[in-house]
Enzyme design. Structure first.
Site, PDB file in Angstrom:
ATOM      1  N   TYR A 141       0.826  -1.215   0.000  1.00 39.19           N
ATOM      2  CA  TYR A 141       0.000   0.000   0.000  1.00 39.19           C
ATOM      3  C   TYR A 141       0.861   1.266   0.000  1.00 39.19           C
ATOM      4  O   TYR A 141       0.340   2.355   0.209  1.00 39.19           O
ATOM      5  CB  TYR A 141      -0.914   0.022   1.221  1.00 39.19           C
ATOM      6  N   LYS A 211       4.795 -14.330   4.238  1.00 40.87           N
ATOM      7  CA  LYS A 211       5.053 -15.284   3.152  1.00 40.87           C
ATOM      8  C   LYS A 211       6.565 -15.302   2.945  1.00 40.87           C
ATOM      9  O   LYS A 211       7.073 -15.104   1.836  1.00 40.87           O
ATOM     10  CB  LYS A 211       4.287 -14.850   1.883  1.00 40.87           C
ATOM     11  N   ASP A 244      -1.125 -18.158   3.378  1.00 46.54           N
ATOM     12  CA  ASP A 244      -2.041 -19.133   2.775  1.00 46.54           C
ATOM     13  C   ASP A 244      -2.391 -20.230   3.778  1.00 46.54           C
ATOM     14  O   ASP A 244      -3.575 -20.529   4.009  1.00 46.54           O
ATOM     15  CB  ASP A 244      -1.450 -19.723   1.480  1.00 46.54           C
ATOM     16  N   ASP A 268      -4.754  -7.145   6.125  1.00 44.83           N
ATOM     17  CA  ASP A 268      -6.068  -6.803   5.577  1.00 44.83           C
ATOM     18  C   ASP A 268      -6.850  -8.092   5.303  1.00 44.83           C
ATOM     19  O   ASP A 268      -8.018  -8.238   5.672  1.00 44.83           O
ATOM     20  CB  ASP A 268      -5.850  -6.020   4.271  1.00 44.83           C
TER      21      ASP A 268
END
Ligand code: NAI
Ligand code: MG
Length: 372
Positions: A141, A211, A244, A268
């Site tokens: 962002y 991740k 994930d 988010d």
């Protein structure tokens, strides 16, 4: 004179309705505040070319905290088409007023508690009580994006990055680049906030969501910093998981988790999942918190299809108002609001449409106020 000055930013659509509902509850609990209206949202983009006008920024510099409803935003083409005639040819670019507020006032913590209030038929499981700390100012962002890609950037990437070679024969307008920018300072402070919260609130575990096995530079750094910060909190357990896997584990074993901390985008995503486990958008509340200012809001948007009907659930916003009181140190008032919300849910008489009933927005607020 009132004890607090609160910026009141209803914004667009149902943002206006849910803020009206929250005010009923804040008044009933006796919160001693002066509320000052601030302009924000689509109308100001169309008429002035800025969804967060300068006067609202000035207002935010001079208040103790802010309550924000929701805004409407639209894709680039529509945004340009709806600009006032006199502004259309100026090349103005729409910028999200929320992302701007977060960056301008360095509201680096996005705090999203997700608690299943007993008796809510929308609960995924009873007793879920998760708290998400989302980094709020950087990551994907950061706003550093290129489409089309400038030739200088392509040349630098070609020089510096071996994997970039697979893109080297593409035309500049055949791909786009969004930079994921994470700083050591930004990562450390959000992780520290999560651990501090855990310590103060007797929470047992902080889970770092990332991740790092694929997005190695940025998320690898985030995870390394978490391991370092953890050394200062020996009483609190830390674990970590890939985003994930985390979505899967959260659904399978929500009770294995307690406090979660993540970079902006993953925060988010995970907070929407957590909100859905405790009733969905009608229950998801959020605080954008900095050192000097904090802005509290429901996580939902302006839901244009329901605007004007006064039927949406105001509980998310009422819980956001509770978070504001906690942040201001008015814990007794905050507890009264939370207990009243819990009592109305447990009783099950007042239910908005999403809860399977037909209680209207302001009636729900009145029902909650009547328990205070
Ligand atoms: P949305 O969150 O406004 O609404 C999606 C759906 O969720 C609604 O149609 C409704 O079914 C349900 N919903 C939302 N709030 C609810 C409530 N309080 N009670 C019961 N049900 C509720 O998301 P959507 O439709 O994707 O976006 C509408 C506009 O809002 C867009 O312009 C979008 O850009 C903007 N938006 C603004 C946000 C903000 O101001 N923080 C956040 C998300 C979207
Ligand atoms: Mg979201």
């Amino acid at each position: 004179m009132s004890k607090y000055k609160i910026a009141w930013l209803p914004g667009d659509g149902i943002g206006i309705e849910v803020l009206e509902a929250a005010k009923i509850v804040l008044d009933k609990v006796g919160f001693d505040a002066e509320y000052i209206h601030g302009d924000i949202g689509w109308e100001f983009w169309c008429n002035e070319g800025d969804a967060l006008p300068e006067r609202t920024i000035e207002l935010l510099k001079n208040v103790d905290a802010a309550m924000f409803g929701a805004i409407t935003s639209k894709p680039k083409k529509d945004a340009e088409a709806e600009l006032n005639d006199s502004l259309r040819s100026t090349g103005l670019v729409y910028r999200s007023p929320i992302v701007r507020m977060r960056q301008l006032f360095d509201l680096y913590v996005c705090l999203r508690p997700c608690k299943a209030y007993p008796g809510n038929a929308l609960n995924y499981k009873e007793n879920i009580d998760l708290v998400v700390f989302r980094e709020n100012t950087e990551d994907l962002y950061a706003g550093v994006e290129f489409a089309p890609v400038p030739a200088q950037l392509r040349d630098v990437l070609q020089q510096l990055s071996k994997p970039f070679g697979v893109f080297k024969d593409l035309m500049l307008d055949e791909y786009a680049i969004t930079c994921k920018i994470n700083t050591k300072k930004g990562s450390e402070r959000i992780i520290r906030e999560a651990f501090e919260f855990a310590k103060l609130n007797n929470r047992k575990k902080v889970t770092v969501v990332h991740k790092a096995n694929v997005v190695r530079a940025t998320d690898g750094m985030f995870l390394d910093i978490a391991k370092d910060v953890h050394k200062d909190y020996p009483g609190i357990e830390m674990d970590d998981a890939n985003i994930d896997a985390m979505t899967m584990w959260l659904l399978k074993n929500p009770f294995n988790y307690d406090v979660l901390v993540a970079p902006n985008l993953f925060g988010d995503i995970i907070s929407d999942l957590c909100a859905q486990m405790v009733g969905g958008l009608g229950f998801g509340c959020s605080g954008n918190i900095g050192k000097k200012l904090a802005v509290f809001e429901p996580t939902h948007g302006s839901a244009p299809k329901y605007f004007g009907q006064y039927k949406v659930n105001p509980i998310a916003t009422i819980l956001a108002a509770k978070m504001m009181l906690q942040w201001l140190g008015e814990n007794e008032l905050a507890d009264k609001i939370e207990n009243a919300v819990a009592a109305v849910i447990a009783e099950g008489n007042a239910k908005t449409y999403d809860m399977g009933g037909n209680t209207k927005t302001l009636e729900m607020a009145e029902a909650i106020a009547s328990k205070i």
